[in-house]
Design a protein around this motif. Structure first.
Motif, PDB file in Angstrom:
ATOM      1  N   LEU A  83      93.552 -25.924  32.732  1.00  0.00           N
ATOM      2  CA  LEU A  83      92.199 -26.399  33.056  1.00  0.00           C
ATOM      3  C   LEU A  83      92.309 -27.728  33.785  1.00  0.00           C
ATOM      4  CD1 LEU A  83      90.337 -25.790  29.659  1.00  0.00           C
ATOM      5  CD2 LEU A  83      90.625 -24.203  31.580  1.00  0.00           C
ATOM      6  N   PHE A  84      91.388 -27.955  34.704  1.00  0.00           N
ATOM      7  CA  PHE A  84      91.394 -29.197  35.479  1.00  0.00           C
ATOM      8  C   PHE A  84      90.038 -29.898  35.396  1.00  0.00           C
ATOM      9  CE2 PHE A  84      94.898 -26.802  37.127  1.00  0.00           C
ATOM     10  CZ  PHE A  84      95.859 -27.768  37.328  1.00  0.00           C
ATOM     11  N   GLY A  85      90.062 -31.203  35.699  1.00  0.00           N
ATOM     12  CA  GLY A  85      88.836 -31.984  35.833  1.00  0.00           C
ATOM     13  C   GLY A  85      87.957 -31.906  34.597  1.00  0.00           C
ATOM     14  N   ARG A  86      86.645 -31.761  34.824  1.00  0.00           N
ATOM     15  CA  ARG A  86      85.703 -31.800  33.704  1.00  0.00           C
ATOM     16  C   ARG A  86      85.896 -30.630  32.745  1.00  0.00           C
ATOM     17  NH1 ARG A  86      82.018 -28.001  35.322  1.00  0.00           N
ATOM     18  NH2 ARG A  86      81.553 -27.889  37.546  1.00  0.00           N
ATOM     19  N   LEU A  99      89.505 -23.978  38.227  1.00  0.00           N
ATOM     20  CA  LEU A  99      89.343 -25.156  39.077  1.00  0.00           C
ATOM     21  C   LEU A  99      87.864 -25.472  39.281  1.00  0.00           C
ATOM     22  CD1 LEU A  99      91.894 -23.915  41.791  1.00  0.00           C
ATOM     23  CD2 LEU A  99      92.389 -25.327  39.794  1.00  0.00           C
TER      24      LEU A  99
END
Lengths: 147, 79
Positions: free
Chosen positions: B6-9, B73
Protein backbone atom coordinates in the motif's frame (compact mmCIF):
# COMPACT_ATOMS: atom_id res chain seq x y z
CA UNK A 1 19.92 8.12 -19.83
CA UNK A 2 20.03 7.88 -16.06
CA UNK A 3 17.10 7.87 -13.60
CA UNK A 4 17.98 7.88 -9.91
CA UNK A 5 15.86 7.93 -6.75
CA UNK A 6 17.75 8.73 -3.58
CA UNK A 7 16.91 9.24 0.08
CA UNK A 8 20.09 11.31 0.61
CA UNK A 9 20.59 15.04 -0.06
CA UNK A 10 22.40 15.71 -3.33
CA UNK A 11 24.53 18.59 -4.59
CA UNK A 12 23.14 19.99 -7.88
CA UNK A 13 26.43 21.65 -8.90
CA UNK A 14 28.31 18.36 -8.77
CA UNK A 15 25.59 16.73 -10.90
CA UNK A 16 25.82 19.49 -13.55
CA UNK A 17 29.61 19.18 -13.71
CA UNK A 18 29.46 15.41 -14.13
CA UNK A 19 26.66 15.64 -16.70
CA UNK A 20 28.62 18.15 -18.83
CA UNK A 21 31.85 16.14 -18.84
CA UNK A 22 33.19 14.65 -22.10
CA UNK A 23 30.64 16.07 -24.53
CA UNK A 24 32.32 17.01 -27.79
CA UNK A 25 29.07 17.05 -29.81
CA UNK A 26 26.69 18.65 -27.27
CA UNK A 27 25.90 22.33 -27.86
CA UNK A 28 23.40 22.76 -25.03
CA UNK A 29 22.78 21.41 -21.57
CA UNK A 30 19.66 22.66 -19.78
CA UNK A 31 19.16 21.91 -16.11
CA UNK A 32 16.39 22.42 -13.60
CA UNK A 33 16.63 22.14 -9.82
CA UNK A 34 13.47 22.01 -7.70
CA UNK A 35 13.79 22.96 -4.01
CA UNK A 36 11.51 22.23 -1.07
CA UNK A 37 9.73 25.44 0.04
CA UNK A 38 9.01 26.36 3.64
CA UNK A 39 5.58 27.86 2.68
CA UNK A 40 5.92 30.59 5.38
CA UNK A 41 6.44 28.00 8.08
CA UNK A 42 3.51 25.83 7.00
CA UNK A 43 5.85 23.12 5.67
CA UNK A 44 8.40 21.93 8.22
CA UNK A 45 9.27 19.00 5.96
CA UNK A 46 8.10 17.16 2.88
CA UNK A 47 7.87 13.42 2.78
CA UNK A 48 7.96 11.76 -0.61
CA UNK A 49 7.11 8.15 -1.21
CA UNK A 50 7.95 6.25 -4.40
CA UNK A 51 7.36 2.66 -5.49
CA UNK A 52 10.91 1.42 -6.10
CA UNK A 53 11.26 -0.12 -9.55
CA UNK A 54 7.84 1.08 -10.71
CA UNK A 55 8.59 4.78 -10.24
CA UNK A 56 11.97 4.66 -12.04
CA UNK A 57 10.39 2.71 -14.90
CA UNK A 58 7.58 5.27 -15.28
CA UNK A 59 10.02 8.19 -15.30
CA UNK A 60 12.27 6.28 -17.70
CA UNK A 61 9.37 5.90 -20.14
CA UNK A 62 8.76 9.67 -20.15
CA UNK A 63 12.48 10.36 -20.45
CA UNK A 64 12.61 8.07 -23.50
CA UNK A 65 9.66 10.02 -24.97
CA UNK A 66 11.56 13.26 -24.35
CA UNK A 67 14.66 11.88 -26.09
CA UNK A 68 12.62 11.00 -29.19
CA UNK A 69 10.48 14.14 -29.23
CA UNK A 70 13.26 16.68 -28.68
CA UNK A 71 16.14 14.75 -30.29
CA UNK A 72 18.10 14.68 -27.06
CA UNK A 73 21.56 13.23 -26.80
CA UNK A 74 21.16 12.43 -23.12
CA UNK A 75 18.93 13.00 -20.12
CA UNK A 76 19.30 12.60 -16.39
CA UNK A 77 16.73 12.74 -13.59
CA UNK A 78 17.66 12.59 -9.91
CA UNK A 79 14.73 12.65 -7.47
CA UNK A 80 14.67 12.64 -3.69
CA UNK A 81 12.44 10.34 -1.68
CA UNK A 82 11.89 10.22 2.08
CA UNK A 83 11.94 13.27 4.33
CA UNK A 84 13.13 16.54 2.76
CA UNK A 85 13.81 19.76 4.66
CA UNK A 86 12.98 23.24 3.26
CA UNK A 87 15.80 24.53 1.07
CA UNK A 88 16.97 21.07 0.04
CA UNK A 89 16.89 20.02 -3.60
CA UNK A 90 14.06 17.62 -4.44
CA UNK A 91 14.63 17.14 -8.13
CA UNK A 92 17.39 17.60 -10.69
CA UNK A 93 16.76 17.32 -14.43
CA UNK A 94 19.45 17.70 -17.08
CA UNK A 95 19.02 17.46 -20.83
CA UNK A 96 21.74 17.48 -23.49
CA UNK A 97 21.09 18.39 -27.12
CA UNK A 98 22.86 19.79 -30.15
CA UNK A 99 21.12 23.16 -29.72
CA UNK A 100 19.50 25.06 -26.85
CA UNK A 101 15.80 25.09 -27.86
CA UNK A 102 15.49 21.31 -27.68
CA UNK A 103 17.36 21.16 -24.37
CA UNK A 104 15.14 23.86 -22.76
CA UNK A 105 11.87 22.43 -24.04
CA UNK A 106 12.72 18.87 -23.02
CA UNK A 107 13.60 20.04 -19.52
CA UNK A 108 10.26 21.89 -19.26
CA UNK A 109 8.37 18.85 -20.62
CA UNK A 110 10.03 16.50 -18.12
CA UNK A 111 9.33 18.80 -15.16
CA UNK A 112 5.65 19.15 -16.09
CA UNK A 113 5.36 15.37 -16.04
CA UNK A 114 7.35 14.99 -12.83
CA UNK A 115 5.26 17.64 -11.02
CA UNK A 116 1.86 16.27 -11.97
CA UNK A 117 1.88 12.64 -13.09
CA UNK A 118 4.96 10.84 -11.83
CA UNK A 119 4.32 8.02 -9.34
CA UNK A 120 5.11 9.80 -6.09
CA UNK A 121 2.98 10.39 -3.02
CA UNK A 122 3.72 13.58 -1.18
CA UNK A 123 3.00 14.49 2.42
CA UNK A 124 3.54 17.91 3.94
CA UNK A 125 4.41 18.09 7.64
CA UNK A 126 3.34 21.42 9.16
CA UNK A 127 2.38 22.98 12.50
CA UNK A 128 -1.10 21.43 12.30
CA UNK A 129 0.09 17.93 11.49
CA UNK A 130 0.62 16.12 8.21
CA UNK A 131 -1.46 16.16 5.03
CA UNK A 132 -1.23 14.39 1.69
CA UNK A 133 -0.79 16.72 -1.28
CA UNK A 134 -2.24 16.20 -4.75
CA UNK A 135 -1.29 18.06 -7.95
CA UNK A 136 -2.68 21.60 -8.28
CA UNK A 137 -4.84 22.71 -11.22
CA UNK A 138 -1.83 24.68 -12.41
CA UNK A 139 0.32 21.51 -12.37
CA UNK A 140 -2.33 19.71 -14.44
CA UNK A 141 -2.79 22.46 -17.04
CA UNK A 142 1.00 22.81 -17.34
CA UNK A 143 1.24 19.11 -18.13
CA UNK A 144 -1.62 19.30 -20.65
CA UNK A 145 0.37 21.73 -22.81
CA UNK A 146 2.30 18.76 -24.21
CA UNK A 147 -0.66 16.44 -24.97
CA UNK B 1 0.50 -16.05 -1.20
CA UNK B 2 0.55 -12.59 -2.78
CA UNK B 3 2.60 -9.75 -1.41
CA UNK B 4 0.40 -6.66 -0.99
CA UNK B 5 1.88 -3.16 -0.97
CA UNK B 6 0.00 0.00 0.00
CA UNK B 7 1.18 3.52 -0.74
CA UNK B 8 0.40 7.06 0.40
CA UNK B 9 -2.83 7.65 2.30
CA UNK B 10 -3.89 4.01 1.81
CA UNK B 11 -0.95 2.84 3.92
CA UNK B 12 -1.75 5.44 6.59
CA UNK B 13 -5.39 4.34 6.65
CA UNK B 14 -4.56 0.63 6.89
CA UNK B 15 -1.75 1.07 9.41
CA UNK B 16 0.51 -1.21 7.33
CA UNK B 17 2.21 -1.01 3.96
CA UNK B 18 3.46 -4.51 3.19
CA UNK B 19 1.89 -7.87 4.00
CA UNK B 20 1.22 -11.32 2.56
CA UNK B 21 -2.31 -12.44 1.70
CA UNK B 22 -3.54 -15.81 0.44
CA UNK B 23 -5.48 -15.20 -2.80
CA UNK B 24 -5.58 -16.67 -6.31
CA UNK B 25 -6.92 -13.59 -8.03
CA UNK B 26 -7.43 -9.91 -7.49
CA UNK B 27 -11.10 -10.09 -6.49
CA UNK B 28 -10.34 -12.75 -3.84
CA UNK B 29 -7.53 -10.53 -2.60
CA UNK B 30 -9.84 -7.50 -2.35
CA UNK B 31 -12.45 -9.62 -0.53
CA UNK B 32 -9.86 -10.91 1.95
CA UNK B 33 -8.66 -7.39 2.72
CA UNK B 34 -12.20 -6.01 3.00
CA UNK B 35 -13.26 -8.85 5.33
CA UNK B 36 -10.57 -7.77 7.74
CA UNK B 37 -11.02 -4.00 7.35
CA UNK B 38 -14.19 -2.83 5.60
CA UNK B 39 -13.02 0.80 5.45
CA UNK B 40 -9.82 -0.23 3.72
CA UNK B 41 -11.75 -2.46 1.30
CA UNK B 42 -13.84 0.58 0.33
CA UNK B 43 -10.78 2.82 -0.02
CA UNK B 44 -9.02 0.29 -2.26
CA UNK B 45 -12.05 0.17 -4.58
CA UNK B 46 -12.48 3.96 -4.76
CA UNK B 47 -12.15 5.73 -8.12
CA UNK B 48 -8.62 6.95 -8.78
CA UNK B 49 -6.94 4.04 -7.00
CA UNK B 50 -4.83 2.09 -9.50
CA UNK B 51 -3.55 -1.45 -9.12
CA UNK B 52 -0.21 -2.81 -10.31
CA UNK B 53 0.58 -6.52 -10.44
CA UNK B 54 4.30 -7.21 -10.53
CA UNK B 55 4.87 -3.48 -11.23
CA UNK B 56 2.55 -3.37 -14.27
CA UNK B 57 -0.75 -1.45 -14.06
CA UNK B 58 -3.81 -3.66 -14.53
CA UNK B 59 -7.44 -2.76 -15.10
CA UNK B 60 -10.28 -4.92 -13.84
CA UNK B 61 -9.56 -8.42 -12.66
CA UNK B 62 -6.34 -10.40 -12.83
CA UNK B 63 -5.26 -13.83 -11.68
CA UNK B 64 -2.31 -13.89 -9.32
CA UNK B 65 0.62 -16.27 -9.59
CA UNK B 66 2.19 -17.49 -6.35
CA UNK B 67 4.41 -14.74 -5.00
CA UNK B 68 2.79 -12.02 -7.12
CA UNK B 69 3.31 -8.45 -5.92
CA UNK B 70 0.10 -6.43 -5.84
CA UNK B 71 0.39 -2.68 -5.25
CA UNK B 72 -2.55 -0.34 -4.57
CA UNK B 73 -1.68 3.17 -5.75
CA UNK B 74 -3.72 6.21 -4.67
CA UNK B 75 -3.75 9.21 -7.04
CA UNK B 76 -0.15 10.12 -7.80
CA UNK B 77 0.95 13.54 -6.61
CA UNK B 78 4.02 14.12 -8.70
CA UNK B 79 7.27 15.04 -6.98
Amino acid sequence: MKIVLTDRPFEPGALVTAFCADRAETGAVATFVGLARAEQGQAAALELEAYPGFTEAAIGEIAAQAVARFHLQDVQVVHRVGRIAPGEAIVFVATAAGHRREAFEACDFLMDYLKSRAPFWKKEHGPDGARWIEPTDRDRTDAQRWD
Amino acid sequence: MARVLLFGRLADQAGWRDRSVEAGDLSALRAALAAEDAGLGEALAAPGVQVAVDKVLVRGEASLAAGAEVAFLPPMSGG
